[in-house]
Scaffold this motif. Sequence first.
Motif, PDB file in Angstrom:
ATOM      1  N   ILE A   1       0.850  -1.191   0.000  1.00  0.00           N
ATOM      2  CA  ILE A   1       0.000   0.000   0.000  1.00  0.00           C
ATOM      3  C   ILE A   1       0.888   1.245   0.000  1.00  0.00           C
ATOM      4  N   GLU A   2       0.504   2.229  -0.818  1.00  0.00           N
ATOM      5  CA  GLU A   2       1.158   3.542  -0.810  1.00  0.00           C
ATOM      6  C   GLU A   2       0.222   4.549  -0.161  1.00  0.00           C
ATOM      7  N   CYS A   3       0.751   5.338   0.756  1.00  0.00           N
ATOM      8  CA  CYS A   3      -0.063   6.332   1.445  1.00  0.00           C
ATOM      9  C   CYS A   3       0.832   7.482   1.876  1.00  0.00           C
ATOM     10  N   SER A   4       0.243   8.494   2.481  1.00  0.00           N
ATOM     11  CA  SER A   4       1.001   9.643   2.968  1.00  0.00           C
ATOM     12  C   SER A   4       1.631   9.311   4.322  1.00  0.00           C
ATOM     13  N   PRO A   5       2.681  10.032   4.729  1.00  0.00           N
ATOM     14  CA  PRO A   5       3.301   9.778   6.044  1.00  0.00           C
ATOM     15  C   PRO A   5       2.327   9.858   7.213  1.00  0.00           C
ATOM     16  N   PRO A   6       1.387  10.820   7.287  1.00  0.00           N
ATOM     17  CA  PRO A   6       0.444  10.803   8.418  1.00  0.00           C
ATOM     18  C   PRO A   6      -0.395   9.533   8.477  1.00  0.00           C
ATOM     19  N   LEU A   7      -0.837   9.024   7.320  1.00  0.00           N
ATOM     20  CA  LEU A   7      -1.600   7.776   7.315  1.00  0.00           C
ATOM     21  C   LEU A   7      -0.720   6.596   7.712  1.00  0.00           C
ATOM     22  N   ALA A   8       0.542   6.637   7.289  1.00  0.00           N
ATOM     23  CA  ALA A   8       1.461   5.571   7.696  1.00  0.00           C
ATOM     24  C   ALA A   8       1.674   5.581   9.203  1.00  0.00           C
ATOM     25  N   SER A   9       1.740   6.782   9.804  1.00  0.00           N
ATOM     26  CA  SER A   9       1.901   6.869  11.254  1.00  0.00           C
ATOM     27  C   SER A   9       0.711   6.248  11.977  1.00  0.00           C
ATOM     28  N   LEU A  10      -0.499   6.425  11.429  1.00  0.00           N
ATOM     29  CA  LEU A  10      -1.679   5.837  12.052  1.00  0.00           C
ATOM     30  C   LEU A  10      -1.578   4.321  12.123  1.00  0.00           C
ATOM     31  N   ILE A  11      -1.245   3.696  10.997  1.00  0.00           N
ATOM     32  CA  ILE A  11      -1.226   2.231  10.983  1.00  0.00           C
ATOM     33  C   ILE A  11      -0.027   1.680  11.733  1.00  0.00           C
ATOM     34  N   LEU A  12       1.075   2.445  11.807  1.00  0.00           N
ATOM     35  CA  LEU A  12       2.250   1.959  12.536  1.00  0.00           C
ATOM     36  C   LEU A  12       1.975   1.845  14.030  1.00  0.00           C
ATOM     37  N   HIS A  13       1.043   2.615  14.551  1.00  0.00           N
ATOM     38  CA  HIS A  13       0.711   2.512  15.969  1.00  0.00           C
ATOM     39  C   HIS A  13       0.117   1.148  16.307  1.00  0.00           C
ATOM     40  N   PHE A  14      -0.463   0.460  15.318  1.00  0.00           N
ATOM     41  CA  PHE A  14      -1.036  -0.855  15.580  1.00  0.00           C
ATOM     42  C   PHE A  14       0.038  -1.924  15.712  1.00  0.00           C
ATOM     43  N   SER A  15       1.291  -1.607  15.362  1.00  0.00           N
ATOM     44  CA  SER A  15       2.382  -2.544  15.637  1.00  0.00           C
ATOM     45  C   SER A  15       2.798  -2.503  17.101  1.00  0.00           C
TER      46      SER A  15
ATOM     47  N   ARG B   1       0.367  -1.733  19.593  1.00  0.00           N
ATOM     48  CA  ARG B   1      -0.794  -2.150  20.357  1.00  0.00           C
ATOM     49  C   ARG B   1      -1.871  -2.592  19.377  1.00  0.00           C
ATOM     50  N   SER B   2      -2.574  -3.642  19.686  1.00  0.00           N
ATOM     51  CA  SER B   2      -3.534  -4.208  18.725  1.00  0.00           C
ATOM     52  C   SER B   2      -4.851  -3.464  18.692  1.00  0.00           C
ATOM     53  N   GLN B   3      -5.161  -2.684  19.710  1.00  0.00           N
ATOM     54  CA  GLN B   3      -6.466  -2.018  19.775  1.00  0.00           C
ATOM     55  C   GLN B   3      -6.290  -0.564  20.181  1.00  0.00           C
ATOM     56  N   TRP B   4      -6.956   0.333  19.396  1.00  0.00           N
ATOM     57  CA  TRP B   4      -6.870   1.768  19.674  1.00  0.00           C
ATOM     58  C   TRP B   4      -8.263   2.387  19.553  1.00  0.00           C
ATOM     59  N   THR B   5      -8.533   3.332  20.422  1.00  0.00           N
ATOM     60  CA  THR B   5      -9.729   4.160  20.263  1.00  0.00           C
ATOM     61  C   THR B   5      -9.338   5.452  19.559  1.00  0.00           C
ATOM     62  N   ALA B   6     -10.334   6.158  19.053  1.00  0.00           N
ATOM     63  CA  ALA B   6     -10.049   7.428  18.389  1.00  0.00           C
ATOM     64  C   ALA B   6      -9.436   8.432  19.355  1.00  0.00           C
ATOM     65  N   GLN B   7      -9.872   8.398  20.609  1.00  0.00           N
ATOM     66  CA  GLN B   7      -9.326   9.320  21.605  1.00  0.00           C
ATOM     67  C   GLN B   7      -7.855   9.016  21.885  1.00  0.00           C
ATOM     68  N   ASP B   8      -7.506   7.728  21.967  1.00  0.00           N
ATOM     69  CA  ASP B   8      -6.112   7.363  22.210  1.00  0.00           C
ATOM     70  C   ASP B   8      -5.221   7.804  21.054  1.00  0.00           C
TER      71      ASP B   8
ATOM     72  N   TYR C   1     -10.622   0.562  17.177  1.00  0.00           N
ATOM     73  CA  TYR C   1     -10.049   0.087  15.916  1.00  0.00           C
ATOM     74  C   TYR C   1      -9.120  -1.075  16.214  1.00  0.00           C
ATOM     75  N   VAL C   2      -9.268  -2.146  15.449  1.00  0.00           N
ATOM     76  CA  VAL C   2      -8.376  -3.295  15.549  1.00  0.00           C
ATOM     77  C   VAL C   2      -8.011  -3.727  14.133  1.00  0.00           C
ATOM     78  N   LEU C   3      -6.937  -4.536  14.019  1.00  0.00           N
ATOM     79  CA  LEU C   3      -6.567  -5.059  12.711  1.00  0.00           C
ATOM     80  C   LEU C   3      -7.649  -5.993  12.193  1.00  0.00           C
ATOM     81  N   ALA C   4      -7.761  -6.065  10.881  1.00  0.00           N
ATOM     82  CA  ALA C   4      -8.865  -6.816  10.274  1.00  0.00           C
ATOM     83  C   ALA C   4      -8.834  -8.290  10.633  1.00  0.00           C
ATOM     84  N   GLY C   5      -7.660  -8.873  10.918  1.00  0.00           N
ATOM     85  CA  GLY C   5      -7.570 -10.291  11.239  1.00  0.00           C
ATOM     86  C   GLY C   5      -7.843 -10.587  12.691  1.00  0.00           C
ATOM     87  N   HIS C   6      -8.066  -9.565  13.506  1.00  0.00           N
ATOM     88  CA  HIS C   6      -8.302  -9.760  14.940  1.00  0.00           C
ATOM     89  C   HIS C   6      -9.698 -10.346  15.163  1.00  0.00           C
TER      90      HIS C   6
END
Length: 746
Positions: free
Chosen positions: A559-573, A575-582, A625-630
């Motif tokens: 997947i190609e995306c912008s750095p801010p979007l990449a930062s979002l998904i990297l946080h799931f490495s 922790r497996s679960q995030w809320t919008a507030q976190d 939010y959790v990864l799709a395979g969770h």
Amino acid sequence: SLEKFVGEMTASTTLKDQPFVSRGNAPSISWHPLVDAVEEYMSNEGDIPDRLKILANAIEKVDQKFLHYRFGTTPLESKRVALASCVMARISKSARVTKMFYQSFHSFFREQLEVFKNKVAMSQEEDENEGEPEDNNQENEDSDDFLWQKDLEVLGWLRKGGLLRETLTKAIDESILMHVKETIAFEFENPMFESLREWQEQVVRPWVQKLMSTDDDLEDCLTVARAYVTVRKEEIFDMVADYPDSIPTIKELQSVLMITHMHRTVADALRETLIRRLNHTGANTLQIIDVYINTIKVLRILDPSDHLLTRVAEPVRQYLQGRQDTVRCIIASLTNAEQGGDLYEELKRQDAKPLEDITLDSDDEGDCLPDYVGNQLWQPPPSIQQTHPSFLNRGGSGKNSDILAMLVSIYGSKELFVNEYRLMLADKLLSSTTDYNTDQQVHTLELLKLRFGELSMRACEIMLKDINDSKRTNTNIRSFLQDSVVDAIMLSHIFWPALQREPAALKHHPRLQYMLDTFGQEYGRLKNPRKLEWLYPLGTVELELDVVDAGGHTVTKNIECSPPLASLILHFSDRSQWTAQDLSNEMGVPIHMIQKQMSFWINTRVVKVIILPPDESSTKTRMAYVLAGHRDDKSEASQALRHSASSDSPNIHEEHFMGGGGAVSFTAHEEQEMEMFTSYIVGMLTNLGQLPLKTIHNNLKMFVTGSDVKYSKTPQQLSAFLQHLCRQETLECGPDGMYSLCRRKR
């Protein structure tokens, strides 16, 4: 005598109610033979040739003693005039009868010409097939067909000023026009005029000569040239649209116009069609420009002096000037080397001159002095006005000898086009951060420098130099950082337009930030004392994600995306679960923007949404939010959020956060340019009081010209900026459209 005769004929209800009045020693007459003949003609329902025979016999048989008025130099002439007067007196009592009388002869003449045309065609076909001359029987048959012509000759109705002369002329004109239209309608690839002239000589002229046995003729109507122009003027827009396929017809029309001198008729028809079909919001700007370019080429064939062009194109020029995307469309076509096009070919012209030598300011167009080349006065191209001085009331000087110069002269300044190219070049160079191939852009820039001048394109030249320097700098840094995966384009921000920027509080994932900081430190060591300021929304991150699908299998997604979007998904490495507030707390971005941007990962089926039970602080359910395979037994809400996210459009700041849109922030660029004129506007309103938009625009053109900053905005752009100043409470606008300083600023 003629007026009295007609009056006596008209005074009674019928012609027989009023006998002629005798004079002198003339015998008293109760009835007039011509009156009986006219009444018999009107009551007869037979064919026109049979009815004409009644009147012709009356002329030949009437005795001279019945004519007590002298209407001509000969007895026959007096009979003709008397009979015509009787006919006029009879049919003039009813407008319907008058119309039917002339319409019947109009239809009769057209039918007879059509019959003669078919006979000529059949005769030519037989000659081609058999090669034998016509026999005498054919000649006798033709003579029988024209017996009615002899009766008309006796009546004298086809002479100049005769009763049916105008009707015959109209019938011939309509027949010619109908034949021309059937022959040449929408046929633009082959010349057709010579075949029409042959048809005129073989059909129309012989038929008229059979009618007019004397030297009297109908040369005023015997011309297919006027009919040709009449048909082509209705098709002139299609000829312009089909250019260059219609060049043979355009050249043919030019030669016919030199015969008919109907240039103004064609010009007015094209002008009205252009206004009707182009000057409306439904027309695409690129299409308008293409038709405008074709119009220039077509009219320069019809009139090399550009007099027609000035008359026809002015409404389109004014309309293009009012469109906001005109400059952008012109530059896009001008620099599109892949598709080519008229404008790109115009840019590559070998004989083209710099715009400084040929472009006139739009406010001064047409008001220029003669040019001197050496010791000789410049001579314009030959004009059609030399043969017809009243053809045009005004015209151009013919000085704009190429299409690009005429397009630039719409706005009167090349600065608008240079700035627009600068914006488009920046967007094109930054659209791909890994491709450093600028050969095509360099080639286009060199062509533009020949037309717009090297000084005007200086900023664009530096932008291209930044791309090439960045390639070398990346190679040097990678020689020291063997494991670096970062490629960067280093921009000299002074020469680049305003670019997209991220929110100031945005914090990236530590892994991503570490790579960028390491690259920046190495750049600072090589280019000391320079340092890098990252423009994250313009970058691209290539991610290789291992995602567990619904079946439990691991799937790799690139997947190609912008750095801010990449930062979002990297946080799931981490922790497996995030809320919008976190995520909002972690990245320093408002919650609503986090929710918008997470829709990207939901739509790519990398992340899904689950429903959490209420916590101690709230009784409401929460989403996470959790990864799709969770796997989780809790109910999922990803499907509903996916539809909701796709239906909502992010605002401009959210697009920048996602990396969507172009690299150049056009709104910020325009505001940055217009901010330079704020002091001029405030000072103007302080000294002169309230002013309308037009006065402010003209004063800015006058006062700013000559300074380091040039004012080249359109009234529409200035109006938008003035409204921006009103929202900032710097200015205020009254209901009459007058701008003044805000009362708080006075």
